[in-house]
Write an enzyme that holds these catalytic residues in place. Structure first.
Site, mmCIF file in Angstrom:
data_model
loop_
_atom_site.group_PDB
_atom_site.id
_atom_site.type_symbol
_atom_site.label_atom_id
_atom_site.label_comp_id
_atom_site.label_asym_id
_atom_site.label_seq_id
_atom_site.Cartn_x
_atom_site.Cartn_y
_atom_site.Cartn_z
ATOM 1 N N CYS A 201 -1.700 14.782 -15.122
ATOM 2 C CA CYS A 201 -1.320 13.871 -16.211
ATOM 3 C C CYS A 201 -0.675 12.616 -15.612
ATOM 4 O O CYS A 201 -1.068 11.508 -15.909
ATOM 5 C CB CYS A 201 -0.363 14.565 -17.169
ATOM 6 S SG CYS A 201 -1.117 15.911 -18.095
ATOM 7 N N ARG B 3 0.816 -1.221 0.000
ATOM 8 C CA ARG B 3 0.000 0.000 0.000
ATOM 9 C C ARG B 3 0.849 1.271 0.000
ATOM 10 O O ARG B 3 0.385 2.336 0.404
ATOM 11 C CB ARG B 3 -0.915 -0.006 1.223
ATOM 12 C CG ARG B 3 -1.822 -1.230 1.274
ATOM 13 C CD ARG B 3 -2.665 -1.279 2.526
ATOM 14 N NE ARG B 3 -3.500 -2.488 2.570
ATOM 15 C CZ ARG B 3 -4.365 -2.772 3.527
ATOM 16 N NH1 ARG B 3 -4.508 -1.933 4.549
ATOM 17 N NH2 ARG B 3 -5.064 -3.881 3.484
ATOM 18 N N ASP C 12 2.596 13.954 -23.141
ATOM 19 C CA ASP C 12 3.188 14.786 -24.189
ATOM 20 C C ASP C 12 4.599 14.245 -24.397
ATOM 21 O O ASP C 12 5.527 14.597 -23.681
ATOM 22 C CB ASP C 12 3.207 16.253 -23.742
ATOM 23 C CG ASP C 12 3.893 17.175 -24.740
ATOM 24 O OD1 ASP C 12 4.466 16.683 -25.734
ATOM 25 O OD2 ASP C 12 3.878 18.401 -24.511
#
Length: 356
Positions: free
Chosen positions: A193, A174, A254
């Site tokens: 992102c 975890r 990107d």
């Protein structure tokens, strides 16, 4: 050995060969593929691409900004990092009226006017806020699934929790940090992102610990005197007993402008976390969702594909770097001067427009 640049160049070629042409929110258009991965062994060097020059100051500054829990671009601008300026300016234009400042004037006003920057330099609850101060309303589940909300707001420092977890339960499954707070996405200038990361540790073999000693020029008094004395010396010298790997997940990539920064940034984060918990950086892994190349980056990508790589550089975090034992935000004490990039040799940068 530099396999990182080759992986990256292969990804660019994959996009050129197999990318699907798509429209996007910026209006630029992209070629995209889905579900790719970058893997790098940290023992091969620091993951900083050499087939084009990267702006190291911006990479380090942005990461320190995240770790401080900051969400205002003033810190970035004051430290020579301009990668979030376009997003902040685009957000400012929504409220600026008929006579907005041009972007150069906007940046100067962020620098000089604290009232202005406190409003228009703010990007909302993006990465730093979620990493260091995730908020939720306490909910208590009673018998038979009855839900009762107390109204109390809970503040969670995920980075602090991660460090604590690594020190107390390094085999936990975890050990994760998440920036994708679905309840606050609409308040962010740009949803994350790279939306989360996970770390994994393993015990080092005795041979790996010996290699670490050699690499760090550490001579143990009883090095050849047998396992028991050698282990005692290693323990006394705080020789690491574990290796730590980091895997980040990214929904949108990107590839030409953003991904090289992401790789180096998470490589640096791995180094910083490893330093704090006295572990050895092991493997860096990036899981990439919608991996895209903007249509106005195609020529630049072809240029980079044709370049040969150099040896990867080295990053050292100085030994005088200490976390504050009393600060609730342990990462606040690390500064630029604690992080040293060494032997970075690269080809020149390749200019490409940023789509906001």
């Amino acid at each position: 050995m530099n396999n990182l640049d080759k992986q990256y160049q292969n990804l660019l070629q994959d996009l050129l060969d197999n990318g699907v042409k798509k429209k996007d929110r910026t209006g630029t258009g992209t070629l995209s593929v889905f579900g790719r991965q970058i893997r790098h062994s940290m023992k091969d060097g620091f993951p900083m691409l050499t087939t084009k020059k990267l702006h190291w100051n911006s990479i380090a500054t942005e990461l320190l900004w995240f770790l401080k829990g900051e969400t205002n671009i003033k810190y970035l601008i004051d430290n020579g990092c301009n990668i979030w300026n376009g997003d902040a300016y685009k957000n400012y234009l929504k409220w600026a009226g008929n006579n907005p400042l041009i972007i150069e004037e906007f940046i100067e006003k962020i620098k000089s006017d604290s009232d202005f920057s406190s409003v228009y330099g703010e990007l909302g609850p993006i990465y730093g806020k979620q990493w260091r101060d995730w908020e939720h309303v306490e909910a208590l589940y009673l018998r038979r699934g009855t839900l009762k909300r107390s109204g109390k707001v809970i503040h969670i420092d995920q980075i602090q929790n991660l460090i604590n977890g690594l020190k107390t339960d390094p085999d936990s499954r975890r050990l994760m940090v998440n920036a994708w707070n679905v309840g606050e996405l609409d308040q962010m200038v740009l949803p994350p992102c790279h939306y989360g990361f996970q770390v994994y540790t393993r015990e080092l073999s005795l041979e790996e610990r010996r290699d670490w000693c050699k690499t760090h020029n550490l001579i143990l008094e009883h090095f050849e005197a047998g396992l028991e004395n050698e282990e005692d010396d290693m323990r006394a010298s705080r020789v690491p007993t574990r290796a730590i790997s980091l895997m980040w997940n990214q929904r949108s990539v990107d590839t030409f402008l953003g991904l090289p920064f992401n790789i180096a940034s998470y490589g640096l984060l791995l180094k910083i976390i490893a330093k704090e918990v006295n572990m050895v950086p092991d493997e860096l892994i990036g899981n990439l969702g919608v991996t895209h190349l903007y249509l106005n980056h195609i020529d630049q990508a072809k240029e980079q594909i044709g370049r040969t790589s150099f040896e990867l550089p080295k990053v050292t975090i100085k030994d005088d770097y200490k976390f504050s034992s009393v600060s609730p935000h342990m990462m606040d004490t690390i500064k630029h001067e604690h992080i040293v990039l060494e032997n970075y040799q690269s080809h020149p940068s390749i200019k490409a427009p940023l789509s906001n």
